[in-house]
Design a protein around this motif. Structure first.
Motif, short mmCIF file in Angstrom:
data_model
loop_
_atom_site.label_atom_id
_atom_site.label_comp_id
_atom_site.label_asym_id
_atom_site.label_seq_id
_atom_site.Cartn_x
_atom_site.Cartn_y
_atom_site.Cartn_z
N PHE A 78 0.68 -0.92 -0.42
CA PHE A 78 -0.18 -0.03 0.35
C PHE A 78 1.25 1.35 0.80
CE2 PHE A 78 -1.33 -0.19 4.58
CZ PHE A 78 -0.24 1.32 4.74
N VAL A 79 2.30 1.01 0.70
CA VAL A 79 3.16 2.49 0.18
C VAL A 79 3.56 2.65 -1.34
CG1 VAL A 79 4.67 3.75 1.35
CG2 VAL A 79 3.18 1.86 3.00
N GLU A 138 -5.36 4.39 -2.04
CA GLU A 138 -4.66 4.55 -3.16
C GLU A 138 -3.99 6.05 -3.17
OE1 GLU A 138 -7.41 3.99 -6.43
OE2 GLU A 138 -5.92 5.05 -7.95
N GLY A 198 -1.64 6.15 1.13
CA GLY A 198 -1.42 4.67 0.87
C GLY A 198 0.45 5.52 1.11
N PRO A 199 0.63 6.02 0.28
CA PRO A 199 2.03 6.22 -0.08
C PRO A 199 2.49 7.51 0.80
CG PRO A 199 1.30 6.21 -1.89
CD PRO A 199 0.03 5.73 -1.26
N TYR A 225 -2.45 14.01 -5.99
CA TYR A 225 -1.65 14.52 -4.85
C TYR A 225 -0.11 14.77 -5.44
CZ TYR A 225 -5.70 13.11 -2.52
OH TYR A 225 -6.95 13.50 -2.12
N LEU A 226 -0.05 15.74 -5.75
CA LEU A 226 2.09 16.06 -6.12
C LEU A 226 3.00 15.78 -5.51
CD1 LEU A 226 0.62 17.91 -8.89
CD2 LEU A 226 1.01 15.45 -9.18
N ASN A 227 4.36 15.56 -5.31
CA ASN A 227 5.51 15.51 -4.64
C ASN A 227 5.05 15.59 -3.28
OD1 ASN A 227 6.30 18.05 -6.74
ND2 ASN A 227 4.98 19.60 -5.71
N ILE A 228 5.24 14.82 -3.34
CA ILE A 228 4.92 13.23 -2.05
C ILE A 228 6.02 14.16 -1.54
CG2 ILE A 228 4.94 11.30 -0.42
CD1 ILE A 228 2.63 10.45 -2.75
N ASP A 229 6.12 13.54 0.63
CA ASP A 229 6.76 13.87 1.32
C ASP A 229 7.25 13.56 2.32
OD1 ASP A 229 9.06 14.29 3.32
OD2 ASP A 229 9.84 16.46 2.54
N PRO A 230 7.03 12.01 2.69
CA PRO A 230 6.40 11.04 3.80
C PRO A 230 7.06 11.43 5.15
CG PRO A 230 7.72 9.84 2.09
CD PRO A 230 7.83 11.31 0.98
#
Lengths: 337, 443
Positions: A68-69, B85, B88-89, B162-167
């Motif tokens: 999921f990640v 979806e 999650g990331p 959902y852009l430029n993801i920074d976890p």
């Protein structure tokens, strides 16, 4: 970094299949054991598995988290279209995990034990059966994202001969893994022979189920034969697996635990490889020719990089500790208090 | 009940079930470690027995918590695929790390439960501590993920993308600290009061008093310290919510009209149609002070928030009242307990003090459930606050109602069995730990 994540995903699935499989198999062996011998099976099994069983099931969670990640589209699609078998598997996991603990930690050993045992045994069969169904459904081209009605979207996605036979095949494999593993855990020759017999039965059943899987694949138009025998690596893997069978049989007959464990693990790896390598990186094949791919449907770059680091750093903590845990309970006998 | 409500109910049920087991699984190991430490230092066998007895409780709760946690990791997708979806990331980082922490916890628990007389005594003790620490870390990480749903961070939301993801930024969102602090202390308070209450009850029944008195002492100290700290962390949380989620604060307080010098409402029955609260006690200015640290500050009411973004007011308000009410009672009991220890040692022999603790047994967990309700229902109609509505996240599969029925039946039966097992463990204390009888090979 994507490949680091994919290797972890693959390793987590394989470890879950091998270790979790052996654990599920413990209940399956119990299921196929006559009432008189069940006590013995249980005792040996749980001395071996007790300390590590919580850790074993972590591999499933690791698999899910990676999905999921790193590959959210794949996780979301499977969650929607395989909702029913996933729920069935979850109910199996709940029933099994809790029954296992309850029977060990009920302070009073009375008739409740029978209830726990029954729940444990049945859920040990049902859970890997649905795991097999889910695994088969990812490649059988029955998941239909365009489906308009309930039956095609949520039932026929997983309910077909191919998936069902793979479900049975998975159950046999788990039973074999457990019986094979346990041979090294017992000191009595009688027990060893008993488990060797069980393991042989499971191999025979697995081979028969394997044949059924092939028959079903023809009926359902799953090109399984082409995947496995179409190119050299697949043929090589299956040949290696088949050639190692007599040695495995020898190991079982003579109670050679190391041979049985190594070859058992080897067999599983080869089968998994032969079946999956041809359509890598497309781990889900959809109806109508589409697919979900580990490469096309990967998450954004920064996500994959941080996931890979989290996995690598996590391993530094986990693997030595897990290794020491397994080693300790394998080698160290309790000191006198 | 339609499928959407069924999906929400199933999620609420699963989390509500899991939260209790998770709290006990992460806090009890600390109690155990203290008892274990005293046993190793003093050689007093009662403490060894307490450690062993508690460790069985931990094993039961940990396994049930692990199983229900596994189920949750699937349910997130089964019930909310659209949410997972996209989310999650982004909020996956704490989950990946939680996987590690939880794995370590499982390994350490294996060492601890099966390690009696196998390892060096202090190594064995240390594995017990690792169980607690990694459990607590797991809890904090999961709460950080939930905090992200309340204060989304670490991505740019552009035209539905959902852009430029920074976890990492997502994990350290604004709400993570206040929520994690509040939840961790709540876990200690609730578990502490539950354990202390059960031991208090056994002392009242005069059964194995030495054993239960010492067990009571350890758990009561944890419980009361946590209950005294909790109002402070609650204050941090309230100020944070006032800033970030005015709608949630307004629902908690059933605060319909934006005003300065806003009154704090105690109790009462909110009337969402008439936009007022009946039969409530009002303390003028107190809400302004609690939310913004100033008696004259303006507190945003529901009138400033578009109707379609209102959370359910009544449920959030009642849940908040229950949480604060029980928290206050537990705090008062804690104050009494410290007065007893420092000034009035004679009260320790009084039955009323033990009775108070016995009555308080379930209070912490009811407060935890109520608090969880506040944060989850108070966030509605959003699943990702301000970004994605819950109704847009739900699975397209019809028939979730049946799934809800099945899970309800399963969780109710599991709760009954766990209660039954616990009852048997407690009632067997005499037999298992009576040293005049045959030694028992406990695990």
């Amino acid at each position: 970094m994507l490949y680091v994540v994919i290797v972890y995903l693959w390793a987590a699935i394989l470890l879950y299949l091998l270790l979790g499989g052996a654990d599920f198999g413990a209940g399956i062996i119990e299921f196929f054991t006559s009432r008189n011998n069940r006590g013995r099976t249980r005792k040996t099994m749980y001395q071996a598995i007790g300390p590590v069983w919580e850790a074993i099931h972590m591999w499933l969670i690791i698999t899910i988290v990676i999905l999921f990640v790193g590959f959210p589209k794949i996780y979301a699609t499977l969650s929607v279209y395989l909702h029913i078998p996933l729920t069935a598997m979850l109910l199996g996991i709940i029933a099994r995990g809790t029954a296992f603990v309850f029977r060990n930690y009920d302070a009073v050993k009375d008739d409740m034990q029978k209830v726990y045992n029954r729940i444990f045994i049945y859920s040990s069969v049902i859970t890997p059966f649905f795991l097999g169904i889910i695994a088969a459904s990812t490649v059988s081209r029955n998941v239909d994202v365009m489906a308009q009605d309930f039956l095609h979207a949520y039932i026929f996605s997983w309910l077909n001969w191919f998936s069902v036979t793979v479900g049975f095949f998975t159950v046999c494999i788990c039973g074999f893994l457990a019986a094979g593993y346990i041979i090294g855990e017992t000191d009595s020759t009688e027990d060893r022979q008993f488990f060797a017999r069980k393991a042989k039965w499971m191999i025979v059943s697995a081979v028969l189920c394997g044949v059924l899987v092939f028959l079903a694949s023809f009926k359902e138009n799953v090109p399984l034969a082409e995947w496995v025998f179409g190119k050299a690596p697949g043929i090589f893997a299956i040949a290696a697996a088949s050639l190692s069978l007599p040695f495995l049989w020898y190991g079982l007959t003579h109670g050679k635990a190391i041979i049985v464990r190594l070859l058992g693990g080897f067999e599983i790896c080869m089968i998994l490889f032969a079946v999956t390598y041809r359509h890598f990186p497309n781990i889900v094949l959809l109806k109508g020719g589409g697919h979900l791919s580990l490469i096309e449907h990967q998450g954004q770059e920064k996500v994959i990089i941080s996931l890979a680091w989290a996995l690598l750093i996590g391993s530094i903590f986990i693997l030595p500790a897990l290794g020491y845990l397994m080693y300790s309970f394998e080698k160290k006998k309790p000191r006198e208090a | 009940m339609d499928d959407f409500i069924a999906a929400r109910s199933q999620m609420a049920l699963s989390l509500g079930f899991h939260i209790i087991f998770a709290c006990i699984g992460m806090v009890m190991p600390f109690f155990m470690a203290v008892a274990h430490y005293i046993w190793l230092k003093t050689g007093n066998e009662v403490y060894r027995d307490i450690t062993k007895a508690w460790s069985k409780g931990v094993a039961i709760f940990f396994a049930t918590g692990a199983v229900s946690g596994t189920v949750l990791s699937f349910e997130l997708g089964l019930l909310w695929p659209k949410f997972m979806e996209h989310a999650g990331p982004i909020f996956g980082m704490p989950f990946s790390l939680e996987g590690t922490a939880f794995f370590i916890e499982a390994i350490a628990l294996g060492f601890f439960l099966y390690g009696w007389n196998r390892f060096n005594r202090w190594f064995h003790w240390f594995t017990g501590v690792v169980v607690g620490v990694s459990g607590l870390v797991s809890g904090i990480l999961v709460v950080a993920a939930n905090a992200w749903m309340n204060s989304p961070a670490g991505f740019d939301y552009v035209n539905g993308q959902y852009l430029n993801i920074d976890p990492i930024k997502a994990m350290f969102n604004v709400a993570w600290f206040s929520q994690a602090l509040h939840m961790s202390i709540a876990a200690f308070a609730s578990t502490g009061f539950a354990v202390a209450g059960i031991h208090a009850l056994m002392i009242l029944r005069k059964s194995h008093v030495t054993f239960h008195k010492r067990a009571f002492r350890i758990s009561a100290v944890f419980a009361t310290v946590a209950a005294l700290l909790q109002p402070l962390s609650g204050d941090i949380s309230a100020k944070d919510v006032a800033k970030r989620q005015p709608a949630k604060l307004a629902a908690m307080e059933a605060h319909f009209k934006t005003e300065e010098n806003a009154a704090l409402i105690l109790g009462g029955i909110p009337d969402e149609k008439e936009k007022k609260v009946n039969y409530a006690i009002e303390i003028p200015g107190a809400l302004s002070f609690l939310a913004h640290g100033n008696f004259h500050a303006e507190v945003t009411g529901l009138d400033r928030i578009p109707e379609e973004n209102h959370p359910p007011v009544a449920i959030t308000h009642y849940a908040f009242q229950v949480m604060v009410g029980l928290g206050t009672v537990m705090m008062l009991i804690s104050v009494l307990y410290y007065i007893t220890i420092w000034k009035k040692k004679s009260w320790l022999e009084k039955r009323w003090l033990l009775k108070l603790f016995a009555i308080a047994t379930p209070m912490g967990f009811i407060a935890v459930e109520a608090g969880w309700t506040v944060t989850e229902v108070g966030r509605q109609p959003w699943i990702i606050y301000g970004v994605m509505r819950t109704v847009h996240a739900v699975t397209p599969m019809p028939g979730i109602l049946y799934s809800f029925y099945i899970f309800t039946a399963v969780y109710i039966s599991l709760s009954c069995i766990v209660a039954f097992l616990l009852y048997r463990q407690i009632s067997m204390v005499g037999k298992l730990y009576d040293h005049s009888a045959e030694p028992i090979n406990a695990i």
